[in-house]
Scaffold this active site. Structure first.
Site, mmCIF file in Angstrom:
data_model
loop_
_atom_site.group_PDB
_atom_site.id
_atom_site.type_symbol
_atom_site.label_atom_id
_atom_site.label_comp_id
_atom_site.label_asym_id
_atom_site.label_seq_id
_atom_site.Cartn_x
_atom_site.Cartn_y
_atom_site.Cartn_z
ATOM 1 N N SER A 146 0.735 -1.407 -0.100
ATOM 2 C CA SER A 146 0.064 -0.028 -0.116
ATOM 3 C C SER A 146 0.820 1.108 -0.150
ATOM 4 O O SER A 146 0.409 2.195 -0.025
ATOM 5 C CB SER A 146 -0.858 0.038 1.401
ATOM 6 O OG SER A 146 -0.242 -0.066 2.556
ATOM 7 N N HIS B 15 -40.167 21.002 -12.683
ATOM 8 C CA HIS B 15 -40.297 20.337 -13.720
ATOM 9 C C HIS B 15 -39.278 21.210 -15.027
ATOM 10 O O HIS B 15 -39.599 20.764 -16.141
ATOM 11 C CB HIS B 15 -41.593 19.927 -14.246
ATOM 12 C CG HIS B 15 -42.413 19.437 -12.939
ATOM 13 N ND1 HIS B 15 -42.370 18.212 -12.782
ATOM 14 C CD2 HIS B 15 -43.208 20.055 -12.289
ATOM 15 C CE1 HIS B 15 -43.235 17.833 -11.707
ATOM 16 N NE2 HIS B 15 -43.866 18.968 -11.412
ATOM 17 N N SER C 86 -13.140 25.453 -28.270
ATOM 18 C CA SER C 86 -13.130 24.168 -29.172
ATOM 19 C C SER C 86 -12.097 24.115 -30.239
ATOM 20 O O SER C 86 -11.725 25.083 -30.664
ATOM 21 C CB SER C 86 -14.484 24.086 -29.876
ATOM 22 O OG SER C 86 -14.526 23.340 -31.050
ATOM 23 N N LYS D 48 -17.202 28.648 -29.895
ATOM 24 C CA LYS D 48 -17.372 28.174 -28.601
ATOM 25 C C LYS D 48 -16.698 28.676 -27.264
ATOM 26 O O LYS D 48 -15.668 29.112 -27.162
ATOM 27 C CB LYS D 48 -16.966 26.650 -28.746
ATOM 28 C CG LYS D 48 -17.836 25.733 -29.636
ATOM 29 C CD LYS D 48 -19.164 25.787 -29.260
ATOM 30 C CE LYS D 48 -19.730 24.850 -28.309
ATOM 31 N NZ LYS D 48 -19.362 23.683 -28.234
ATOM 32 N N GLU E 46 -18.968 21.405 -16.028
ATOM 33 C CA GLU E 46 -19.281 20.077 -16.330
ATOM 34 C C GLU E 46 -18.562 19.144 -15.825
ATOM 35 O O GLU E 46 -18.800 17.890 -15.420
ATOM 36 C CB GLU E 46 -18.862 20.012 -17.984
ATOM 37 C CG GLU E 46 -19.965 20.921 -18.694
ATOM 38 C CD GLU E 46 -19.687 20.994 -20.158
ATOM 39 O OE1 GLU E 46 -20.561 21.392 -20.958
ATOM 40 O OE2 GLU E 46 -18.665 20.656 -20.535
ATOM 41 N N LYS F 264 -8.399 3.123 1.564
ATOM 42 C CA LYS F 264 -7.583 4.359 1.679
ATOM 43 C C LYS F 264 -7.632 4.893 -0.025
ATOM 44 O O LYS F 264 -7.687 6.319 -0.116
ATOM 45 C CB LYS F 264 -6.266 4.095 2.033
ATOM 46 C CG LYS F 264 -6.068 3.945 3.425
ATOM 47 C CD LYS F 264 -4.604 3.374 3.747
ATOM 48 C CE LYS F 264 -4.720 2.974 5.180
ATOM 49 N NZ LYS F 264 -5.409 1.650 5.388
#
Length: 471
Positions: A23, A156, A277, A283, A290, A325
């Protein structure tokens, strides 16, 4: 290389088994906790007459030298020595001789690793608490910066009722406030000292666990030695806290992604927190939001993995617990990075108040207020609901909004409508009228900001307590 536990074995460990069971590649990050715990243990052993004071001094000096070497990058960790504990103990014994071999008296790696992990989690609670506190402040700053901005409220993902943008953001503040309280629960569970439990049954030596707990500033000591070495509840609680926190961040991320789209244009993110982009020059991508949304699944996975590891383990220690861990460490790193970058992104966010307000001009967010108007005139709510529903249907057919109707048109649906109906359904009136405790009216939002500031003052006291406990 001979193992520190190798006396019973006639064959060397297979190299693949060494790599599989080691480990050190991930638990080496707990070197400061391991050394601090060992120093406290050595001093206690000397205080109780179990080892000599000279040996305790040699051990302490040797461990401090090793600490300096590790932090200077002059320490090589070896896979064959399995973990952080044996790497340090082996190097200590090489440096100071037989005294190093006395350090492990009255303890096991089982209670040693539990101690290290408790201290590490406790330290990370303090660090994450500070970052979460900063995120809360960033949310509160936004609420204070845009106190009069009105936006559509949604259910909604459909337009529902007008609300203050500050009210919407404060909803996240109170989510994060609950996360802070959950983090405090993690602290309480991590602030219990397991050292002295031995492998599982305690020790035959006359140790003083209270002395070690005092030196390491633990608030409590495990009452049961078996529980001490097998308990991973505090890790599960941390992973649960982290999962809920990331879920909250993911919900906010989803809204930021929507709001920053051309279709909404409610906000604009700072260029510093977006990317472009490789093919589409126009863009501007909300990558921070995100990625946080994406990393949420990663944190959820670590919680489920740990629950699965722990669910079938008999008491006391099992090698399965080594799996506690990597997920824990990755979650800590993910949460800390997410909180840091998120607070910066929020501080660079610009709100397009005019576009938010304009969006309410062409919808029926004030329909409930029209129904409430009729109720206050004496009409039962269910009948008022039906009347307004018919008004909305009429408007849709006529390509109008409720505010476009004349008094004569209103009266087609109910004689209770009067000239004051137009004032009653203005967006500003709709927002101001929701003055119930916790509502979206300016007065209630100002009160909520006051409450939020009071909460943060209390949180600061907790952070002060957490940060006082340093190795």
């Amino acid at each position: 290389m001979s193992k520190l536990w190798g006396g019973r074995f006639a064959k060397n460990t297979d190299v693949m088994v060494e790599e599989f069971t080691s480990s050190i590649s991930f638990d080496s990050r707990m070197y400061r906790q391991d050394i601090a715990g060992s120093i406290a243990h050595a001093r206690m052993l000397a205080q109780c007459g179990i080892i000599s004071q000279d040996d305790a001094r040699l051990i302490t000096d040797g461990l401090n030298d090793i600490l300096a070497d590790i932090e200077a990058g002059n320490f090589s960790f070896e896979v064959s020595l399995e973990d952080i504990h044996m790497n340090i103990e082996k190097r200590l014994t090489e440096r100071i001789g037989p005294a190093g071999g006395r350090l492990h008296t009255a303890r096991s790696r089982n209670d040693q690793v539990a101690l290290d992990t408790h201290m590490y989690v406790r330290e990370q609670v303090a660090a994450i608490g500070g970052l979460l506190f900063d995120l809360e402040q960033a949310v509160l700053d936004i609420a204070n910066k845009y106190p009069e901005t009105i936006m559509p409220g949604y259910t909604h993902l459909q337009r529902a009722q007008p609300i203050l943008f500050a009210h919407h953001m404060l909803a996240y503040f109170f989510m994060f406030e609950r996360d802070f309280r959950r983090l405090g629960g993690v602290w309480e569970s991590a602030d219990i000292m397991p050292l002295g439990a031995g492998a599982l049954a305690g020790t035959t030596f006359p140790i003083d666990r209270e002395l070690v707990a005092s030196e390491l500033k633990f608030g409590r000591i495990y009452e049961n030695s078996i529980d001490a070495v097998s308990d991973r509840d505090y890790i599960l609680e941390f992973l649960s806290f982290a999962s809920i926190l990331m879920m909250h961040l993911s919900r906010l991320s989803e809204e930021i992604i929507l709001w920053s789209s051309t279709e909404f244009s409610f906000i604009e993110l700072d260029d510093a927190h977006c990317t472009g982009s490789s093919i589409m020059p126009q863009k501007k991508n909300p990558d921070v939001a995100e990625l946080v949304r994406g990393k949420t699944g990663r944190v959820f996975g670590h919680l489920m993995a740990m629950l699965t590891v722990a669910k079938g383990l008999p008491l006391a220690y099992n090698k399965d617990l080594q799996e506690d861990k990597e997920g824990l460490f990755d979650t800590i790193d993910t949460v800390k990075f997410s909180l840091t970058v998120y607070a910066a992104m929020l501080r660079g966010l610009k709100v397009n108040s005019g576009i938010m307000r304009q969006a309410l001009k062409n919808d029926f967010s004030n329909a409930t207020d029209m129904a409430d108007y009729l109720v206050k005139k004496g009409l039962p709510f269910r009948q008022a609901h039906e009347v307004v529903g018919k008004c909305v249907a009429y408007c849709l057919n006529e390509h109008k909004t409720l505010a476009d109707l004349s008094l004569a048109e209103f009266k087609q649906f109910s004689p209770l409508f009067d000239m004051d109906i137009l004032e009653a359904i203005t967006i500003e009136t709709c927002v101001a009228a929701r003055n119930s405790l916790g509502g979206t009216s300016p007065a209630q939002v100002r009160q909520a900001v006051t409450v939020a500031k009071s909460i943060m003052e209390k949180q600061q006291k907790h952070l002060d307590m957490y940060t006082k406990i340093k190795l």
